[in-house]
Design an enzyme around this catalytic site. Structure first.
Site, PDB file in Angstrom:
ATOM      1  N   CYS A 176      16.427  37.624 -57.586  1.00  0.00           N
ATOM      2  CA  CYS A 176      17.439  38.346 -58.510  1.00  0.00           C
ATOM      3  C   CYS A 176      18.590  37.565 -58.624  1.00  0.00           C
ATOM      4  CB  CYS A 176      17.655  39.796 -58.394  1.00  0.00           C
ATOM      5  SG  CYS A 176      16.117  40.849 -58.475  1.00  0.00           S
ATOM      6  N   HIS A 316      26.366  43.266 -58.585  1.00  0.00           N
ATOM      7  CA  HIS A 316      24.954  43.215 -58.972  1.00  0.00           C
ATOM      8  C   HIS A 316      24.647  44.629 -59.454  1.00  0.00           C
ATOM      9  CE1 HIS A 316      21.002  41.561 -58.405  1.00  0.00           C
ATOM     10  NE2 HIS A 316      20.601  42.323 -57.713  1.00  0.00           N
ATOM     11  N   GLU A 327      26.954  47.141 -51.575  1.00  0.00           N
ATOM     12  CA  GLU A 327      27.525  46.139 -52.148  1.00  0.00           C
ATOM     13  C   GLU A 327      29.203  46.896 -52.588  1.00  0.00           C
ATOM     14  OE1 GLU A 327      27.409  43.305 -56.267  1.00  0.00           O
ATOM     15  OE2 GLU A 327      26.291  44.960 -56.412  1.00  0.00           O
ATOM     16  N   LYS A 345      24.252  46.514 -66.177  1.00  0.00           N
ATOM     17  CA  LYS A 345      22.602  46.342 -66.412  1.00  0.00           C
ATOM     18  C   LYS A 345      22.483  47.842 -67.204  1.00  0.00           C
ATOM     19  CE  LYS A 345      21.248  43.988 -62.200  1.00  0.00           C
ATOM     20  NZ  LYS A 345      22.531  42.974 -61.857  1.00  0.00           N
ATOM     21  N   HIS A 350      17.669  45.472 -65.810  1.00  0.00           N
ATOM     22  CA  HIS A 350      17.802  44.421 -64.749  1.00  0.00           C
ATOM     23  C   HIS A 350      16.796  43.379 -65.173  1.00  0.00           C
ATOM     24  CE1 HIS A 350      18.293  42.647 -61.250  1.00  0.00           C
ATOM     25  NE2 HIS A 350      17.869  43.398 -60.219  1.00  0.00           N
ATOM     26  N   PHE A 409      15.717  39.754 -53.384  1.00  0.00           N
ATOM     27  CA  PHE A 409      14.607  39.996 -52.739  1.00  0.00           C
ATOM     28  C   PHE A 409      14.624  38.810 -51.605  1.00  0.00           C
ATOM     29  CE2 PHE A 409      12.019  43.290 -55.140  1.00  0.00           C
ATOM     30  CZ  PHE A 409      12.882  44.276 -54.649  1.00  0.00           C
TER      31      PHE A 409
END
Length: 421
Positions: A176, A316, A327, A345, A350, A409
């Site tokens: 991502c 993110h 985060e 998002k 996403h 990931f």
């Protein structure tokens, strides 16, 4: 050195370098083109979303799709058949970005133009389709186009072919964070002198039964089936996962000398880039956020700027329990409480490997217009989230520096520092 972690952060040995962003191309569920997608996101418009028959029976049966752009009409049916959907969206976004930059591929020095596009999965829909053909009808029914259409470099290859680019063409796949890493790589290409122009960002279209079933098993996606439009709610107490989306976000970056020589309009500048690896887990981020902290601090050092200079962060912000808290805690530790933070998002979904490209493009527009997009669906801010999240409505502000953070990931982290033109 960070007092909180006791870890040192290497200052980049090169002098700061700011690449000019002269063009923006967006193909998203929020709209196609900067003129449509930008206002849609700024106004907090959540695209229509509802049950999809191909996801029947899954805990999550919805996703965000691009609905206002028909690749066959834009590209032609013959060209469309030579690309998986993620590559189609990338070509459309690239054309948008190049036109926005006022560039003409017929006359530019194509050997000095590069392409870098990130994608987490590449042509997953075509791969799934061919697997079904093999299982149901035998090997003779498998397309010879499987390799060129399903590989991750399909978007970069298709854009290079479409624009007639003869400079370096690369694909980036860091889950991502792919789109953000692609733009950081473009920044490095320009700094090194390898290119004068680079078209960079991310593209993804993986709204398949296989991928969403896997995300359900991982408990990464929202199962708010009764109200899918409010399912994605970054930083909210009641967040329960993200909503998968498709799209492409590409920007045109130019060496500042090249942009100046041709009298280009500069929307913003990419001034710093940092990347790191958590080395912690295949799926979970470092619980202390040390990896993304390292990427952010290195990006600031690369830009020759300090945390106090940052006025806005496009986070993110996936709407998952752990990612948002990790985060946000890191952002407060590094940047303090003053930057205006948002996650876009909820308006785009996403988009996985495309997210960094789309969200960097939106950050460029935020800098240009001095308007921070909202984090929609933020009804009950999580009291453990220690940052100033712009909720519900866009907020006007005066800021010269913005940051884009991305996590992927496998522990892939990336951060970009953007500055006002």
């Amino acid at each position: 050195m960070s007092a909180a972690t006791g870890r040192s952060y290497r200052r980049a040995p090169l002098a700061p370098f700011a690449a000019a962003v002269t063009g923006v191309g967006l193909v998203t569920a929020a709209g196609t083109g900067a003129a449509a997608a930008g206002p849609g996101v700024t106004e907090g418009l959540v695209p229509a979303v509802g049950p999809r028959p191909e996801l029947d029976g899954l805990p999550c049966d919805f996703f965000y799709s691009v609905t206002d752009c028909d690749p066959a009409a834009v590209l032609g049916v013959a060209a469309q058949r030579l690309m998986d959907r993620f590559a189609q969206l990338a070509v459309i976004a690239a054309r948008e970005a190049v036109a926005d930059a006022g560039l003409d591929p017929a006359v530019w020095d194509s050997g000095r133009v590069g392409v870098v596009i990130g994608s987490a999965h590449g042509g997953l829909p075509f791969y799934d389709e061919q697997h079904a053909a093999l299982a149901g009808r035998g090997p003779r029914r498998v397309s010879p186009k499987l390799a060129p259409l399903s590989v991750v470099n399909g978007a970069a290859s298709s854009v290079s072919l479409d624009l007639g680019v003869h400079g370096p063409s690369q694909a980036v796949s860091t889950a991502c964070s792919s789109g953000t890493v692609a733009i950081g790589t473009a920044h490095q290409m320009l700094r090194s002198g390898a290119c004068d122009i680079v078209v960079a960002g991310g593209a993804e279209s993986t709204c398949t039964r296989l991928l969403i079933a896997s995300a359900c098993s991982l408990k990464a996606v929202s199962t708010r089936r009764e109200d899918p439009a409010s399912a994605c709610r970054p930083f909210d107490t009641h967040r329960d996962g993200f909503v998968v989306g498709e799209g492409a976000g590409l920007i045109v970056l130019e060496h500042p000398d090249h942009a100046r020589a041709r009298g280009a309009t500069v929307r913003a500048r990419v001034s710093g880039y940092g990347a790191s690896s958590d080395a912690h887990s295949a799926v979970a981020p470092d619980p202390d956020g040390l990896g993304i902290e390292r990427a952010l601090r290195n990006a600031l050092a690369d830009a020759g700027l300090s945390p106090a200079d940052v006025g806005h962060v496009n986070a993110h912000g996936t709407s998952t329990l752990s990612n948002d808290l990790i985060e946000a805690t890191m952002l407060r530790r590094v940047l303090g409480e003053s930057p205006l933070v948002t996650s876009t998002k909820a308006m785009t979904g996403h988009t996985l490997g495309a997210a960094g490209g789309i969200e960097t493009a939106l950050t460029v527009l935020a800098l240009q217009h001095q308007l921070v997009p909202p984090t929609v669906n933020l009804d009950a801010p999580d009291p453990q989230i220690p940052i100033d999240v712009v909720a519900k409505e866009a907020r006007g502000a005066s800021f010269d520096c913005a940051v884009k953070t991305s996590l992927g990931f496998g522990g892939h982290n990336a951060a970009l520092v953007l500055t006002r033109a």
